[in-house]
Scaffold this motif. Sequence first.
Motif, PDB file in Angstrom:
ATOM      1  N   LYS A  29       0.842  -1.194   0.000  1.00 41.62           N
ATOM      2  CA  LYS A  29       0.000   0.000   0.000  1.00 41.62           C
ATOM      3  C   LYS A  29       0.877   1.243   0.000  1.00 41.62           C
ATOM      4  O   LYS A  29       2.097   1.171   0.147  1.00 41.62           O
ATOM      5  CB  LYS A  29      -0.946   0.000   1.209  1.00 41.62           C
ATOM      6  CG  LYS A  29      -0.239  -0.085   2.557  1.00 41.62           C
ATOM      7  CD  LYS A  29      -1.261  -0.210   3.688  1.00 41.62           C
ATOM      8  CE  LYS A  29      -0.559  -0.357   5.033  1.00 41.62           C
ATOM      9  NZ  LYS A  29      -1.529  -0.510   6.140  1.00 41.62           N
ATOM     10  N   GLY A  30       0.230   2.379  -0.157  1.00 40.67           N
ATOM     11  CA  GLY A  30       0.927   3.655  -0.073  1.00 40.67           C
ATOM     12  C   GLY A  30       1.988   3.856  -1.134  1.00 40.67           C
ATOM     13  O   GLY A  30       1.901   3.345  -2.252  1.00 40.67           O
ATOM     14  N   LEU A  31       3.031   4.598  -0.769  1.00 43.15           N
ATOM     15  CA  LEU A  31       4.104   4.914  -1.696  1.00 43.15           C
ATOM     16  C   LEU A  31       4.799   3.653  -2.196  1.00 43.15           C
ATOM     17  O   LEU A  31       5.179   3.564  -3.371  1.00 43.15           O
ATOM     18  CB  LEU A  31       5.124   5.845  -1.018  1.00 43.15           C
ATOM     19  CG  LEU A  31       6.381   6.174  -1.829  1.00 43.15           C
ATOM     20  CD1 LEU A  31       6.026   6.851  -3.144  1.00 43.15           C
ATOM     21  CD2 LEU A  31       7.329   7.043  -1.001  1.00 43.15           C
ATOM     22  N   GLY A  32       4.963   2.660  -1.325  1.00 47.88           N
ATOM     23  CA  GLY A  32       5.624   1.424  -1.729  1.00 47.88           C
ATOM     24  C   GLY A  32       4.905   0.729  -2.861  1.00 47.88           C
ATOM     25  O   GLY A  32       5.531   0.245  -3.817  1.00 47.88           O
ATOM     26  N   LEU A  33       3.576   0.666  -2.789  1.00 50.36           N
ATOM     27  CA  LEU A  33       2.777   0.043  -3.834  1.00 50.36           C
ATOM     28  C   LEU A  33       2.849   0.849  -5.127  1.00 50.36           C
ATOM     29  O   LEU A  33       3.029   0.284  -6.214  1.00 50.36           O
ATOM     30  CB  LEU A  33       1.327  -0.095  -3.373  1.00 50.36           C
ATOM     31  CG  LEU A  33       0.328  -0.648  -4.394  1.00 50.36           C
ATOM     32  CD1 LEU A  33       0.733  -2.028  -4.877  1.00 50.36           C
ATOM     33  CD2 LEU A  33      -1.087  -0.676  -3.801  1.00 50.36           C
ATOM     34  N   THR A  34       2.713   2.152  -5.017  1.00 51.02           N
ATOM     35  CA  THR A  34       2.787   3.020  -6.192  1.00 51.02           C
ATOM     36  C   THR A  34       4.131   2.867  -6.891  1.00 51.02           C
ATOM     37  O   THR A  34       4.207   2.755  -8.128  1.00 51.02           O
ATOM     38  CB  THR A  34       2.575   4.496  -5.788  1.00 51.02           C
ATOM     39  OG1 THR A  34       1.300   4.639  -5.159  1.00 51.02           O
ATOM     40  CG2 THR A  34       2.643   5.412  -6.995  1.00 51.02           C
ATOM     41  N   LEU A  35       5.197   2.845  -6.107  1.00 44.16           N
ATOM     42  CA  LEU A  35       6.540   2.713  -6.661  1.00 44.16           C
ATOM     43  C   LEU A  35       6.723   1.360  -7.340  1.00 44.16           C
ATOM     44  O   LEU A  35       7.260   1.278  -8.456  1.00 44.16           O
ATOM     45  CB  LEU A  35       7.578   2.902  -5.557  1.00 44.16           C
ATOM     46  CG  LEU A  35       9.047   2.718  -5.952  1.00 44.16           C
ATOM     47  CD1 LEU A  35       9.460   3.719  -7.026  1.00 44.16           C
ATOM     48  CD2 LEU A  35       9.941   2.855  -4.710  1.00 44.16           C
ATOM     49  N   ALA A  36       6.290   0.292  -6.669  1.00 39.29           N
ATOM     50  CA  ALA A  36       6.439  -1.056  -7.243  1.00 39.29           C
ATOM     51  C   ALA A  36       5.729  -1.172  -8.582  1.00 39.29           C
ATOM     52  O   ALA A  36       6.286  -1.699  -9.561  1.00 39.29           O
ATOM     53  CB  ALA A  36       5.910  -2.094  -6.255  1.00 39.29           C
ATOM     54  N   LYS A  37       4.492  -0.680  -8.652  1.00 39.87           N
ATOM     55  CA  LYS A  37       3.726  -0.756  -9.905  1.00 39.87           C
ATOM     56  C   LYS A  37       4.406   0.033 -11.023  1.00 39.87           C
ATOM     57  O   LYS A  37       4.502  -0.424 -12.160  1.00 39.87           O
ATOM     58  CB  LYS A  37       2.311  -0.225  -9.679  1.00 39.87           C
ATOM     59  CG  LYS A  37       1.396  -1.172  -8.916  1.00 39.87           C
ATOM     60  CD  LYS A  37       0.000  -0.576  -8.809  1.00 39.87           C
ATOM     61  CE  LYS A  37      -0.989  -1.561  -8.208  1.00 39.87           C
ATOM     62  NZ  LYS A  37      -2.349  -0.975  -8.111  1.00 39.87           N
ATOM     63  N   ASN A  58      13.677   1.323   1.867  1.00 44.27           N
ATOM     64  CA  ASN A  58      13.119   1.074   3.195  1.00 44.27           C
ATOM     65  C   ASN A  58      11.926   1.998   3.405  1.00 44.27           C
ATOM     66  O   ASN A  58      12.052   3.112   3.923  1.00 44.27           O
ATOM     67  CB  ASN A  58      14.190   1.307   4.267  1.00 44.27           C
ATOM     68  CG  ASN A  58      15.142   0.139   4.388  1.00 44.27           C
ATOM     69  OD1 ASN A  58      14.727  -0.995   4.615  1.00 44.27           O
ATOM     70  ND2 ASN A  58      16.426   0.410   4.207  1.00 44.27           N
ATOM     71  N   ASN A  59      10.769   1.502   2.985  1.00 39.03           N
ATOM     72  CA  ASN A  59       9.548   2.299   2.994  1.00 39.03           C
ATOM     73  C   ASN A  59       8.602   1.922   4.131  1.00 39.03           C
ATOM     74  O   ASN A  59       7.790   2.734   4.566  1.00 39.03           O
ATOM     75  CB  ASN A  59       8.836   2.127   1.651  1.00 39.03           C
ATOM     76  CG  ASN A  59       7.444   2.695   1.640  1.00 39.03           C
ATOM     77  OD1 ASN A  59       7.251   3.906   1.665  1.00 39.03           O
ATOM     78  ND2 ASN A  59       6.435   1.820   1.621  1.00 39.03           N
ATOM     79  N   ALA A  60       8.690   0.692   4.627  1.00 41.06           N
ATOM     80  CA  ALA A  60       7.736   0.217   5.636  1.00 41.06           C
ATOM     81  C   ALA A  60       7.831   1.035   6.926  1.00 41.06           C
ATOM     82  O   ALA A  60       8.919   1.411   7.370  1.00 41.06           O
ATOM     83  CB  ALA A  60       7.990  -1.259   5.942  1.00 41.06           C
ATOM     84  N   ASN A 115      16.215   5.434   2.254  1.00 42.56           N
ATOM     85  CA  ASN A 115      15.526   5.317   3.539  1.00 42.56           C
ATOM     86  C   ASN A 115      14.437   6.392   3.603  1.00 42.56           C
ATOM     87  O   ASN A 115      14.732   7.589   3.543  1.00 42.56           O
ATOM     88  CB  ASN A 115      16.503   5.483   4.698  1.00 42.56           C
ATOM     89  CG  ASN A 115      17.394   4.267   4.882  1.00 42.56           C
ATOM     90  OD1 ASN A 115      17.074   3.179   4.404  1.00 42.56           O
ATOM     91  ND2 ASN A 115      18.510   4.433   5.565  1.00 42.56           N
ATOM     92  N   ILE A 116      13.192   5.946   3.693  1.00 43.45           N
ATOM     93  CA  ILE A 116      12.073   6.890   3.701  1.00 43.45           C
ATOM     94  C   ILE A 116      11.814   7.348   5.134  1.00 43.45           C
ATOM     95  O   ILE A 116      11.371   6.568   5.985  1.00 43.45           O
ATOM     96  CB  ILE A 116      10.792   6.253   3.122  1.00 43.45           C
ATOM     97  CG1 ILE A 116      11.079   5.577   1.769  1.00 43.45           C
ATOM     98  CG2 ILE A 116       9.699   7.313   2.990  1.00 43.45           C
ATOM     99  CD1 ILE A 116      11.557   6.499   0.677  1.00 43.45           C
ATOM    100  N   ALA A 117      12.112   8.593   5.395  1.00 40.87           N
ATOM    101  CA  ALA A 117      11.858   9.174   6.713  1.00 40.87           C
ATOM    102  C   ALA A 117      10.531   9.931   6.648  1.00 40.87           C
ATOM    103  O   ALA A 117       9.505   9.372   6.286  1.00 40.87           O
ATOM    104  CB  ALA A 117      13.013  10.088   7.129  1.00 40.87           C
TER     105      ALA A 117
END
Length: 281
Positions: free
Chosen positions: A14-22, A84-86, A134-136
């Motif tokens: 979900k979120g940015l991680g999902l958008t980035l993966a797609k 590292n998005n989680a 690293n996503i802060a």
Amino acid sequence: MENSKVWFITGASKGLGLTLAKKLLEQGYSVAATSRNKEALIEAIGNTSLNFLPLEMDLVNEKSVKNAIEVAINHFKTIDVVVNNAGYGQIGTLEELTDEESRKNYDVNVFGLLNVVRNTMPYLRANKSGHIFNIASVGGYYGGFSGWGIYCSTKFAVAGLTEALAAEVKSFGVKVTLVYPGYFRTNFLSEESIIIPKSPIDEYEDARQSQILHQNQINGNQPNDPEKAADALIQMAKEENPALHLFLGADALEMVEQKISIIKLEVEKWKSTSLSTAFKK
């Protein structure tokens, strides 16, 4: 070729991680995506393929992290970019959050990230290349938000360890970028993503108002587009000399400038006190 690189993304369901993966998969990259729930990844993106590997991973369990990374290496033979998005947001003042609530936020946002760094670096170091994002949060640079102290402090920790990491791995040809997003229109502030204090204290009116504001007004109305954030990360990964500090969003830049202004004013105001601590010559 650039789009032959393998990306390893945490928190990708979900979120940015999902958008980035797609977006990466659409552009021909290979993606190893992790989540606590593998089925959520499969539902959101698809089954295992030549270019996509969904992985169930418990971020706070180092054995689980190590295993997921090994599976990714076996599937793709390498990892080139780590994101590292989680992580999750914990609302609550320093007084009202329990030790358990506070430590859990650190376990995921800080020590979970360290588990990934610790177990991917041997491969990046051996390859003499790679890039770690690293996503802060802008809350890891400016922490003046009532009721967000623990969350912001986890992101300050991410900022500090990322700056050190950049110095440590530079000689191995590994690049590091610390990302400070502002408010992006993801599900970060939704009920299933944000955690509220178990035992709120009514006297903290500012914190309660901030909580209501974030859940009822900011949520769904964030000014920044996660699609464009993903584009920015993909572009940054192509740079020969990428940013170490990457602020995303006009709101993030505004908060940066606000803090710099505050620091400058206080440094000047208290300069004589700062200088008074030296031994006399």
